[in-house]
Design a protein around this motif. Structure first.
Motif, mmCIF file in Angstrom:
data_model
loop_
_atom_site.group_PDB
_atom_site.id
_atom_site.type_symbol
_atom_site.label_atom_id
_atom_site.label_comp_id
_atom_site.label_asym_id
_atom_site.label_seq_id
_atom_site.Cartn_x
_atom_site.Cartn_y
_atom_site.Cartn_z
ATOM 1 N N LEU A 173 0.827 -1.201 0.000
ATOM 2 C CA LEU A 173 0.000 0.000 0.000
ATOM 3 C C LEU A 173 0.862 1.252 0.000
ATOM 4 N N ASP A 174 1.970 1.213 0.748
ATOM 5 C CA ASP A 174 2.887 2.348 0.745
ATOM 6 C C ASP A 174 3.381 2.635 -0.668
ATOM 7 N N ALA A 175 3.696 1.555 -1.380
ATOM 8 C CA ALA A 175 4.205 1.725 -2.746
ATOM 9 C C ALA A 175 3.130 2.329 -3.647
ATOM 10 N N ARG A 176 1.909 1.870 -3.468
ATOM 11 C CA ARG A 176 0.826 2.390 -4.309
ATOM 12 C C ARG A 176 0.559 3.854 -4.021
ATOM 13 N N VAL A 177 0.605 4.198 -2.766
ATOM 14 C CA VAL A 177 0.382 5.608 -2.428
ATOM 15 C C VAL A 177 1.500 6.458 -3.015
ATOM 16 N N ALA A 178 2.733 5.968 -2.907
ATOM 17 C CA ALA A 178 3.870 6.729 -3.432
ATOM 18 C C ALA A 178 3.755 6.906 -4.944
ATOM 19 N N ALA A 179 3.157 5.887 -5.605
ATOM 20 C CA ALA A 179 3.007 5.962 -7.066
ATOM 21 C C ALA A 179 1.725 6.677 -7.467
ATOM 22 N N GLY A 180 1.004 7.192 -6.508
ATOM 23 C CA GLY A 180 -0.242 7.876 -6.840
ATOM 24 C C GLY A 180 -1.314 6.934 -7.325
ATOM 25 N N PHE A 181 -1.264 5.675 -6.811
ATOM 26 C CA PHE A 181 -2.257 4.671 -7.182
ATOM 27 C C PHE A 181 -2.263 4.424 -8.683
#
Lengths: 159, 361
Positions: free
Chosen positions: B24-32
């Motif tokens: 989830l951290d990665a997705r948030v960092a990538a702007g979903f």
């Protein structure tokens, strides 16, 4: 609104709320991710006059969780992922695990509305006023709902 | 201070797994940008961005539809206004003993030549008379044609009369080189008058047009009454003749019978004439050689368009635009209200469904 700060602050709380309400870890993860994605896409529409970022986020999370419940009600009931007790625990710890399992079972047995208010207050860590904002009711109403839910929980544990 | 149960509840709080948290951290960092699958499943490729229609499209489309509706409504209203003003003359109005005449002039005033037109809208003519009313309709039409087409136009006039079930009562055609004229008196069945006028208007440029309606019910009633009286007198005379005792009386009665018969004949003719006046409209058609007449008229009036006329035109355009805007608002406002109600209704329905899910869980 600083979305990253909100995310760091509320990630675990949203997950805990969803897990208690849905008593399904996998569904809780899905709902948590959905909630944050929706919040991310609607961040520009946040209106500070209508509430705090946390209550706004939990409103989104609540809707995502309820959508999951709606989806479930149309399909076969998913089996919850049980949490296994650690076999190497000491006797005291085993007794505590049983108590926790009994509490978990009692919590699952509550009506979803009772479970939800407990999840918001104790697992999401929201104050009574914040719970009221998320549920769209008054703070006194939340206090009443919480008292009833805890009473039912105690009765279930004593049973 | 939390009690034991609250403390136990707090201990029961579930925390996300490290794997999920990292995802989830990665997705948030990538702007979903990528949609992860459920745990254990491979992440799905980034969703193609939905082709969203431009935001301005829906209001623009709605406005275009509303504007089109307004144009249709305005055109419809204008058409009905034109029909109302051009038709509706009728002598068949409230009864009175006197004949009533209503005139309707089209296309010119004071006998001056109006802007010629090949296709002036045919007025609808007299209103339908009420029952038992007799209405005489007359019309007059002045047509201009090029000088070398007067004879052709004259023939066309006769053709029109024949095609409409009428006849040429009188005609005079004078076709001189470089000039020409024709005058006609047509009798056209009243129910075909409008069609005849429209057909005549196509023969040449209409420079003058007039229609008259006259209620001749009184004349009809007088003629009919006269006939009735004459017949009644004859009946009475016949009875007296049957009872006559002397030759002198018989001779006298026969002479009076002859007079009565003559009056009956005259009354019948008069009644037939009134009937014919009501059944057949009189149409006076004047053909004039007008080569260049239309151009002259245009030339005379061509320099007349100036600031004043421009101002009138501009005012008219603004009036129409304002009218269209008002109509558009009248159409859009209810639609917008319906859309709002629909959106609100949908939100309420979703909220109710969510609450039902909570109650049934």
């Amino acid at each position: 609104m600083d979305f990253d700060a909100l995310y760091r602050d509320a990630r675990d709380d949203v997950h805990a709320y969803a897990a208690t309400l849905l008593h399904d870890r996998s569904a809780a993860e899905e709902v948590t991710a959905t909630a944050f994605e929706r919040a991310y896409r609607r961040a520009r529409k946040f209106d500070p006059q209508r509430g705090t970022p946390r209550t706004w986020l939990f409103g989104i999370a609540r809707n995502a969780a309820l959508d999951e419940l709606r989806r479930r009600s149309k399909q076969a009931t998913l089996a919850a992922e049980p949490v296994a007790a650690d076999a190497a625990e000491a006797p005291d710890q085993v007794a505590a695990a049983i108590d926790r399992e009994a509490l978990r079972t009692a919590l699952r047995g509550l009506h979803a509305r009772d479970r939800e208010v407990i999840a918001l207050r104790y697992h999401a860590g929201l104050e009574t006023s914040e719970v009221a904002a998320v549920l769209g009711v008054s703070a006194s109403n939340v206090a009443t709902l919480l008292h009833r839910a805890m009473t039912k929980l105690r009765e279930a544990l004593d049973a | 201070m939390p009690d034991a149960l609250e403390t136990a509840l707090l201990e029961l709080r579930e925390t996300p797994t490290a794997e999920f948290a990292a995802d989830l951290d990665a997705r948030v960092a990538a702007g979903f940008g990528a949609t992860p699958g459920r745990r254990g499943a491979p992440p799905q490729p980034p969703r193609k961005p939905k082709r969203r229609l431009p935001g301005w499209l829906f209001p623009a489309g709605g406005f275009a539809v509303a504007a089109a509706l307004c144009v249709l409504v305005v055109a419809g209203i204008s058409t009905s206004d034109m029909d109302d003003s051009s038709g509706g003359s009728g002598g068949g109005s409230a009864a009175s003993s006197a004949d009533q005449t209503m005139e309707q002039a089209q296309g010119s005033s004071g006998g001056s030549t109006a802007a010629p037109s090949r296709s002036l809208p045919a007025p609808s003519g007299a209103a339908t008379p009420g029952r038992n009313r007799k209405v005489e309709r007359t019309a007059a039409l002045t047509l201009t044609t090029p000088a070398d087409e007067v004879e052709r136009a004259a023939a066309s006039v006769s053709d029109v009369a024949g095609r409409q079930g009428g006849y040429v009562e009188a005609s005079t055609v004078d076709a001189e080189r470089g000039d020409g004229s024709g005058d006609f008196v047509l009798r056209i069945p009243v129910d075909r008058l409008d069609a005849a006028m429209a057909a005549l208007a196509r023969i040449g440029d209409v420079t003058q047009r007039r229609q008259t309606t006259q209620d001749i019910t009184a004349s009809f009633n007088v003629a009919r009454a006269a006939l009735g009286e004459a017949r009644a007198e004859r009946t009475s005379l016949l009875k007296r003749l049957a009872d006559a005792d002397t030759d002198a009386e018989t001779t006298s009665l026969r002479a009076r019978l002859r007079d009565a018969n003559a009056r009956i004949g005259a009354a019948q003719v008069a009644l037939r004439q009134v009937d014919r006046r009501a059944a057949y409209a009189r149409v006076d058609v004047a053909l004039r050689a007008g080569s260049g007449a239309a151009a002259d008229a245009d030339a005379d009036e061509g320099s007349g368009w100036g600031v004043g006329a421009a101002w009138d035109d501009a005012r008219r355009v603004l009036e129409v635009a304002a009218g269209v805007a008002v109509l558009a608002l009248a159409v859009l406002a209810p639609l917008a209200l319906l859309a709002l109600l629909g959106a609100g209704g949908r939100r309420a329905a979703v909220s109710r469904a969510r609450n039902r899910a909570l109650d049934s869980a």
